[in-house]
Motif scaffolding. Structure first.
Motif, mmCIF file in Angstrom:
data_model
loop_
_atom_site.group_PDB
_atom_site.id
_atom_site.type_symbol
_atom_site.label_atom_id
_atom_site.label_comp_id
_atom_site.label_asym_id
_atom_site.label_seq_id
_atom_site.Cartn_x
_atom_site.Cartn_y
_atom_site.Cartn_z
ATOM 1 N N LEU A 1 -9.678 -15.575 1.873
ATOM 2 C CA LEU A 1 -8.733 -14.671 2.299
ATOM 3 C C LEU A 1 -8.678 -14.979 3.988
ATOM 4 C CD1 LEU A 1 -7.157 -11.693 2.803
ATOM 5 C CD2 LEU A 1 -9.441 -10.797 3.624
ATOM 6 N N ASN A 2 -7.217 -15.209 4.131
ATOM 7 C CA ASN A 2 -6.855 -15.621 5.472
ATOM 8 C C ASN A 2 -5.561 -14.769 5.964
ATOM 9 O OD1 ASN A 2 -8.137 -18.585 5.555
ATOM 10 N ND2 ASN A 2 -7.136 -18.222 3.466
ATOM 11 N N VAL A 3 -5.942 -13.913 6.931
ATOM 12 C CA VAL A 3 -4.993 -12.935 7.397
ATOM 13 C C VAL A 3 -4.988 -12.781 9.137
ATOM 14 C CG1 VAL A 3 -6.940 -11.316 7.342
ATOM 15 C CG2 VAL A 3 -4.415 -10.259 7.162
ATOM 16 N N ALA B 1 1.026 -1.164 -0.014
ATOM 17 C CA ALA B 1 0.047 0.017 -0.027
ATOM 18 C C ALA B 1 0.976 1.229 -0.162
ATOM 19 C CB ALA B 1 -0.784 -0.015 1.120
ATOM 20 N N GLU B 2 0.898 1.932 -1.154
ATOM 21 C CA GLU B 2 1.954 2.942 -1.406
ATOM 22 C C GLU B 2 1.711 3.998 -0.411
ATOM 23 O OE1 GLU B 2 4.712 2.629 -3.018
ATOM 24 O OE2 GLU B 2 4.100 0.817 -4.394
ATOM 25 N N ALA B 3 0.596 4.471 -0.352
ATOM 26 C CA ALA B 3 0.180 5.733 0.774
ATOM 27 C C ALA B 3 0.516 5.445 2.081
ATOM 28 C CB ALA B 3 -1.319 5.865 0.824
ATOM 29 N N ARG B 4 0.674 4.121 2.628
ATOM 30 C CA ARG B 4 1.243 3.846 3.796
ATOM 31 C C ARG B 4 2.597 3.334 4.170
ATOM 32 N NH1 ARG B 4 -2.521 -0.556 6.224
ATOM 33 N NH2 ARG B 4 -2.059 -1.636 4.023
ATOM 34 N N GLY B 5 2.892 2.879 2.989
ATOM 35 C CA GLY B 5 4.433 2.372 3.192
ATOM 36 C C GLY B 5 4.352 1.087 3.627
ATOM 37 N N PHE B 6 3.376 0.381 3.920
ATOM 38 C CA PHE B 6 3.401 -0.932 4.438
ATOM 39 C C PHE B 6 3.713 -2.109 3.392
ATOM 40 C CE2 PHE B 6 0.783 1.150 7.998
ATOM 41 C CZ PHE B 6 1.869 1.406 8.676
ATOM 42 N N GLU B 7 4.112 -3.156 3.772
ATOM 43 C CA GLU B 7 4.014 -4.427 2.763
ATOM 44 C C GLU B 7 3.450 -5.767 3.614
ATOM 45 O OE1 GLU B 7 7.909 -5.224 1.440
ATOM 46 O OE2 GLU B 7 8.143 -3.716 0.210
ATOM 47 N N GLU B 8 2.435 -6.259 2.840
ATOM 48 C CA GLU B 8 1.775 -7.505 3.320
ATOM 49 C C GLU B 8 2.534 -8.512 2.991
ATOM 50 O OE1 GLU B 8 -2.212 -6.332 2.315
ATOM 51 O OE2 GLU B 8 -2.843 -6.285 4.471
ATOM 52 N N LYS B 9 2.867 -9.470 3.710
ATOM 53 C CA LYS B 9 3.685 -10.607 3.417
ATOM 54 C C LYS B 9 2.445 -11.813 3.233
ATOM 55 C CE LYS B 9 5.295 -13.269 6.572
ATOM 56 N NZ LYS B 9 5.911 -13.744 7.814
ATOM 57 N N GLU B 10 2.741 -12.473 2.060
ATOM 58 C CA GLU B 10 1.952 -13.594 1.638
ATOM 59 C C GLU B 10 2.631 -14.782 2.397
ATOM 60 O OE1 GLU B 10 1.091 -14.204 -2.484
ATOM 61 O OE2 GLU B 10 -0.137 -16.161 -1.937
ATOM 62 N N ILE B 11 1.831 -15.706 2.960
ATOM 63 C CA ILE B 11 2.337 -16.892 3.665
ATOM 64 C C ILE B 11 2.192 -17.936 2.852
ATOM 65 C CG2 ILE B 11 2.101 -18.271 5.790
ATOM 66 C CD1 ILE B 11 1.521 -15.787 7.217
ATOM 67 N N ALA B 12 2.991 -19.097 2.662
ATOM 68 C CA ALA B 12 2.957 -19.948 1.644
ATOM 69 C C ALA B 12 3.166 -21.368 2.625
ATOM 70 C CB ALA B 12 3.876 -20.088 0.588
ATOM 71 N N GLU B 13 3.303 -21.428 3.773
ATOM 72 C CA GLU B 13 3.450 -22.874 4.519
ATOM 73 C C GLU B 13 2.780 -22.763 5.894
ATOM 74 O OE1 GLU B 13 7.604 -22.963 5.235
ATOM 75 O OE2 GLU B 13 8.041 -23.923 2.941
ATOM 76 N N ALA B 14 2.441 -23.797 6.427
ATOM 77 C CA ALA B 14 1.544 -23.909 7.497
ATOM 78 C C ALA B 14 2.154 -23.284 8.594
ATOM 79 C CB ALA B 14 1.303 -25.421 8.037
ATOM 80 N N VAL B 15 1.572 -22.678 9.638
ATOM 81 C CA VAL B 15 2.362 -21.825 10.725
ATOM 82 C C VAL B 15 1.203 -21.812 11.964
ATOM 83 C CG1 VAL B 15 1.403 -19.727 9.931
ATOM 84 C CG2 VAL B 15 3.388 -19.736 11.343
ATOM 85 N N ALA C 1 6.168 -15.032 12.601
ATOM 86 C CA ALA C 1 6.088 -15.543 11.269
ATOM 87 C C ALA C 1 4.636 -15.787 11.006
ATOM 88 C CB ALA C 1 6.876 -16.948 11.492
ATOM 89 N N ALA C 2 3.880 -15.658 11.970
ATOM 90 C CA ALA C 2 2.237 -15.985 11.459
ATOM 91 C C ALA C 2 1.721 -14.568 10.654
ATOM 92 C CB ALA C 2 1.297 -16.189 12.826
ATOM 93 N N VAL C 3 2.277 -13.587 11.024
ATOM 94 C CA VAL C 3 1.843 -12.219 10.494
ATOM 95 C C VAL C 3 1.915 -12.131 8.990
ATOM 96 C CG1 VAL C 3 1.939 -9.686 10.677
ATOM 97 C CG2 VAL C 3 2.653 -11.180 12.716
ATOM 98 N N GLY C 4 0.701 -11.987 8.576
ATOM 99 C CA GLY C 4 0.645 -11.925 7.049
ATOM 100 C C GLY C 4 -0.701 -12.484 6.540
ATOM 101 N N TRP C 5 -0.715 -12.860 5.179
ATOM 102 C CA TRP C 5 -1.931 -13.362 4.575
ATOM 103 C C TRP C 5 -1.814 -14.643 3.630
ATOM 104 C CZ3 TRP C 5 -3.251 -13.527 -0.753
ATOM 105 C CH2 TRP C 5 -2.471 -12.943 -1.344
ATOM 106 N N SER C 6 -2.629 -15.248 3.333
ATOM 107 C CA SER C 6 -2.491 -16.432 2.648
ATOM 108 C C SER C 6 -3.747 -16.755 1.837
ATOM 109 C CB SER C 6 -2.278 -17.586 3.277
ATOM 110 O OG SER C 6 -3.235 -18.054 4.232
ATOM 111 N N HIS D 1 -10.678 -16.282 -7.501
ATOM 112 C CA HIS D 1 -9.369 -16.147 -7.431
ATOM 113 C C HIS D 1 -9.314 -14.801 -6.432
ATOM 114 C CE1 HIS D 1 -7.748 -19.297 -9.796
ATOM 115 N NE2 HIS D 1 -8.910 -18.776 -10.875
ATOM 116 N N ILE D 2 -8.528 -14.611 -5.400
ATOM 117 C CA ILE D 2 -8.316 -13.828 -4.839
ATOM 118 C C ILE D 2 -7.332 -12.480 -5.214
ATOM 119 C CG2 ILE D 2 -6.441 -14.476 -3.306
ATOM 120 C CD1 ILE D 2 -7.697 -13.196 -0.854
ATOM 121 N N SER D 3 -7.696 -10.964 -5.166
ATOM 122 C CA SER D 3 -6.688 -10.086 -5.405
ATOM 123 C C SER D 3 -6.621 -9.432 -3.841
ATOM 124 C CB SER D 3 -7.264 -9.198 -6.235
ATOM 125 O OG SER D 3 -7.200 -9.714 -7.764
ATOM 126 N N LYS D 4 -5.545 -9.543 -3.181
ATOM 127 C CA LYS D 4 -5.568 -8.908 -1.696
ATOM 128 C C LYS D 4 -5.464 -7.421 -1.938
ATOM 129 C CE LYS D 4 -4.728 -8.874 2.530
ATOM 130 N NZ LYS D 4 -5.043 -7.185 2.763
#
Length: 346
Positions: free
Chosen positions: A162-164, A5-19, A31-36, A257-260
């Motif tokens: 959406l899982n976040v 999100a450019e206006a906030r300068g934050f990055e959201e990490k996509e998680i690809a493995e069980a956690v 390691a749990a913070v993010g979305w999948s 299909h999801i668009s985060k």
């Protein structure tokens, strides 16, 4: 994939493995913070007495009817509630059952787990059967009539959700799985009336929540599932409760299909008259621009000493434009959904 999100300068990490959600002390694992795109978290909540919150909320909609059922535990209390709305007549029936200390409200640590609750005033079952979820609700006195509701929810193999994890701090956090546009079918029997949710004309939405919450909280939530122009369209929108965390619960679903959406969504509405049209827009503008026209207001107030809440949940029609991944705008009109304002001390 990282969503920015450019206006906030934050990055959201996509998680690809069980956690796991928590460490051995019940604190949030970084390691749990993010979305999948599929549920990967095990919500191993522990500690934090009186602050843990768990719920499974289902809502099934068709062109004519809406049925919702929830089982929730807030540590010191359990709640089971269901409601039914007939669109054409405005007939609305709701029932809530409370139990001290969440007795009998066993809620699993993962999204694909069975839920069973039995009480003389209401019983419910959410049972996993391969790629389906069977939902059954019974109540002997539901607005003066006996209720029996049975639904079968399909879970297509390639369907994204959406899982976040929303991280307020290491000791205050929440995992949510929002699952829109799940094909559903079934019926609600209320007294002598039977209301059919026909295959191809009904969708289910799951809101699975597990977390450790602050006492005073508020949020907006918007959701829709529907079809327009031969495409399946879904949205999950959140506001207020995620502010400042660097993560949102915003997403667009097109044909499974999801668009985060990492940008914040602004909810614009009249707090003195919730039945006036709402507007929802991303900031910076462009990715989501919607109008919501309510046709029914559900008001739920609870005042049970430690637990106090007030919900204004509006059912209505969404119209507007969303821009999923790929950058091609999708325009739609009149899709059924809901939006709410919720303020709680719990």
């Amino acid at each position: 994939m990282t969503v920015r999100a450019e206006a906030r300068g934050f990055e959201e990490k996509e998680i690809a493995e069980a956690v796991n959600l928590c460490d051995a002390r019940g604190r949030l694992l970084p390691a749990a913070v993010g979305w999948s795109r599929r549920p990967l978290h095990t919500c191993n909540l522990r500690g934090h007495p009186l602050r843990k919150k768990r719920w499974n909320y289902w809502c099934i909609t068709s062109d004519s009817y809406l049925f919702s059922v929830t089982l929730a535990s807030v540590d010191y209390m359990g709640l089971a509630f269901a409601y039914f709305l007939e669109r054409e007549t405005g007939r609305f029936v709701e029932k809530t059952v409370t139990v001290p200390f969440g007795r009998g409200c066993e809620l699993p640590d993962t999204v694909r787990g069975d839920v069973v609750f039995s009480h003389r005033d209401m019983s419910l079952r959410f049972v996993e059967k391969g790629d389906q979820t069977a939902i059954r609700v019974e109540s002997p006195a539901f607005g003066g009539a006996a209720l029996s509701a049975d639904f079968l929810v399909e879970r297509p193999a390639d369907h994204e959700t959406l899982n976040v994890v929303i991280p307020w701090s290491a000791d205050r956090f929440h995992f949510t799985s929002k699952q829109n546009c799940l094909p559903a079918s079934g019926a609600v029997s209320l007294g002598g009336d039977v209301f059919e949710f026909a295959p191809g004309n009904a969708f289910a939405c799951l809101d699975y929540g597990r977390g450790v919450w602050r006492y005073a909280t508020s949020w907006n939530w918007g959701s829709l599932s529907g079809t327009h122009g031969g495409r399946t369209i879904g949205l999950n929108l959140g506001g207020s409760w995620t502010d400042g965390t660097g993560v949102t619960e915003n997403a667009i679903f097109i044909d499974g299909h999801i668009s985060k959406v990492a940008a914040d969504v602004h909810f614009l509405y009249d707090r003195s008259d919730f039945m006036k049209p709402w507007r929802m827009r991303t900031e910076p503008p462009g990715q989501i621009d919607l109008r919501f026209d309510p046709f029914f207001e559900r008001v739920a107030r609870t005042n049970l000493l430690l637990l106090r809440s007030e919900v204004h949940q509006m059912f209505g029609r969404y119209s507007g434009t969303v821009v999923p991944d790929g950058g091609v705008p999708v325009r739609f009109e009149g899709l059924l959904g809901w939006v709410e304002q919720h303020e709680a001390r719990w």
